[in-house]
Design a protein around this motif. Structure first.
Motif, PDB file in Angstrom:
ATOM      1  N   GLU A 260       0.770  -1.194   0.112  1.00 55.06           N
ATOM      2  CA  GLU A 260       0.205   0.019   0.180  1.00 55.06           C
ATOM      3  C   GLU A 260       0.878   1.103  -0.260  1.00 55.06           C
ATOM      4  O   GLU A 260       0.392   2.338   0.231  1.00 55.06           O
ATOM      5  N   SER A 262       2.809   4.450  -0.842  1.00 56.08           N
ATOM      6  CA  SER A 262       2.289   5.605  -1.827  1.00 56.08           C
ATOM      7  C   SER A 262       3.360   5.497  -2.933  1.00 56.08           C
ATOM      8  O   SER A 262       4.234   4.933  -3.056  1.00 56.08           O
ATOM      9  N   LEU A 263       2.874   6.249  -4.015  1.00 51.53           N
ATOM     10  CA  LEU A 263       3.696   6.502  -5.251  1.00 51.53           C
ATOM     11  C   LEU A 263       5.069   7.096  -4.747  1.00 51.53           C
ATOM     12  O   LEU A 263       6.050   6.710  -5.431  1.00 51.53           O
ATOM     13  N   ASP A 264       5.107   8.044  -4.018  1.00 53.04           N
ATOM     14  CA  ASP A 264       6.078   8.748  -3.532  1.00 53.04           C
ATOM     15  C   ASP A 264       7.314   7.767  -3.001  1.00 53.04           C
ATOM     16  O   ASP A 264       8.487   7.725  -3.423  1.00 53.04           O
ATOM     17  N   GLU A 265       6.684   6.808  -2.031  1.00 57.06           N
ATOM     18  CA  GLU A 265       7.586   6.005  -1.357  1.00 57.06           C
ATOM     19  C   GLU A 265       8.234   4.855  -2.495  1.00 57.06           C
ATOM     20  O   GLU A 265       9.425   4.724  -2.252  1.00 57.06           O
ATOM     21  N   THR A 288       2.683  -0.401 -10.457  1.00 64.43           N
ATOM     22  CA  THR A 288       1.596   0.118 -10.196  1.00 64.43           C
ATOM     23  C   THR A 288       0.400   0.141 -10.988  1.00 64.43           C
ATOM     24  O   THR A 288      -0.658   0.189 -10.920  1.00 64.43           O
TER      25      THR A 288
END
Length: 306
Positions: A260, A262-265, A288
């Motif tokens: 789960e 995030s895109l940034d992570e 993703t």
């Protein structure tokens, strides 16, 4: 039994025959896979290619010469290894351009797989030289099929760095790539005297994972031991390994916190693994399912903010 079928250059299918031109009979370079242990695994096409070659390039003549002698092959041997490949490549390309037929073998298995030859192949292709191959034994693929772990996708890593710090860094990059979306069975080669400490380092860096150690493949004492990384590390700490070793590690399992992420992570993890901005965006987009342009744009924003 029907003879195998083959297609000619016009696409016509016909039965292969013993009178067909032997592989490697034309000028150029032929990569020849050789046995990884059992000398009986040298294929008939491989023998035909080695007999037809003007010279056989090999890592160590002391290894290749006895193998060829066992099969009655008399060939001129030329050393090609990590220490002389760069210097020898232009001369070898010139010889092939002049019409010579060269065969390339490694000490065992398929050439270029953690073995010399890549520079020569690249130079031959760039010079318009014909490059072909005779397929055959490969320890990494054999270990994968025997491991009981998912056979695809897989990532072949070859040897990890022998020093502890460099090895830890390499494993950390792999783990970061997994956090960014990589999911593949991992395959490594390892020296027997480093096996226990490498398994322990993997258990620390990668976490609980199913794995398999394949040892002495095709030889008398062939062994495939399966278990978790921790279990295998403990076993080989108490029982020193011998012979050639292939280590297969299962892919990362479902991990909700990271799944789960995030895109940034994901992007930060990919960049921390050493990926370029473009490659990191491509990797995360694939993982993703998001549009690559959208992911790349966000990667640019993150880079600018940092």
């Amino acid at each position: 039994m029907q003879p195998p079928l083959q297609q000619d250059e016009n696409g016509t299918t016909e039965a292969a025959s013993e009178t067909s031109p032997p592989p490697g009979s034309r000028p150029g370079l032929t990569l020849v896979a050789t046995p990884i242990g059992n000398l009986g695994d040298l294929a008939p096409r491989a023998l035909a290619t080695l007999r037809a070659a003007d010279a056989v390039l090999c890592e160590d003549t002391r290894v290749t010469a006895p193998m060829l002698a066992r099969h009655g092959v008399s060939a001129k041997l030329l050393p090609l290894h990590e220490h002389n490949e760069e210097a020898a490549t232009p001369r070898l390309v010139t010889r092939m351009a002049a019409g010579e037929r060269l065969a390339l073998v490694s000490d065992a298995g398929t050439p270029l797989m953690s073995d010399p030859g890549y520079q020569l192949v690249r130079a031959a292709i760039a010079g318009g030289i014909a490059v072909s191959a005779v397929p055959g034994p490969n320890a990494a693929v054999m270990a994968l099929t025997l491991s009981g772990l998912p056979p695809h996708p897989f990532l072949f890593q070859g040897f990890l760095p022998p020093r502890e710090a460099a090895r830890a860094a390499a494993l950390a990059r792999l783990r970061a790539a997994e956090r960014a979306g990589l999911s593949a069975t991992l395959i490594f080669y390892e020296a027997p005297h480093r096996l226990a400490e490498t398994l322990a380092a993997m258990a620390t860096a990668l976490g609980p994972r199913p794995a398999a150690v394949a040892r002495e493949l095709t030889k008398r004492f062939e062994e495939v031991r399966r278990g978790t990384l921790e279990e295998l590390a403990a076993h080989y700490q108490a029982n020193a390994a011998r012979g050639e070793v292939v280590l297969v590690v299962g892919p990362a399992g479902d991990e909700p916190p990271e799944a789960e992420a995030s895109l940034d992570e994901r992007l930060r993890a990919a960049l921390a693994a050493g990926e370029s901005l473009r490659d990191a965006a491509a990797l995360v987009a694939t993982a993703t399912g998001l549009p690559r342009k959208q992911v790349y744009a966000r990667a640019l924003q993150l880079r600018g903010a940092e």
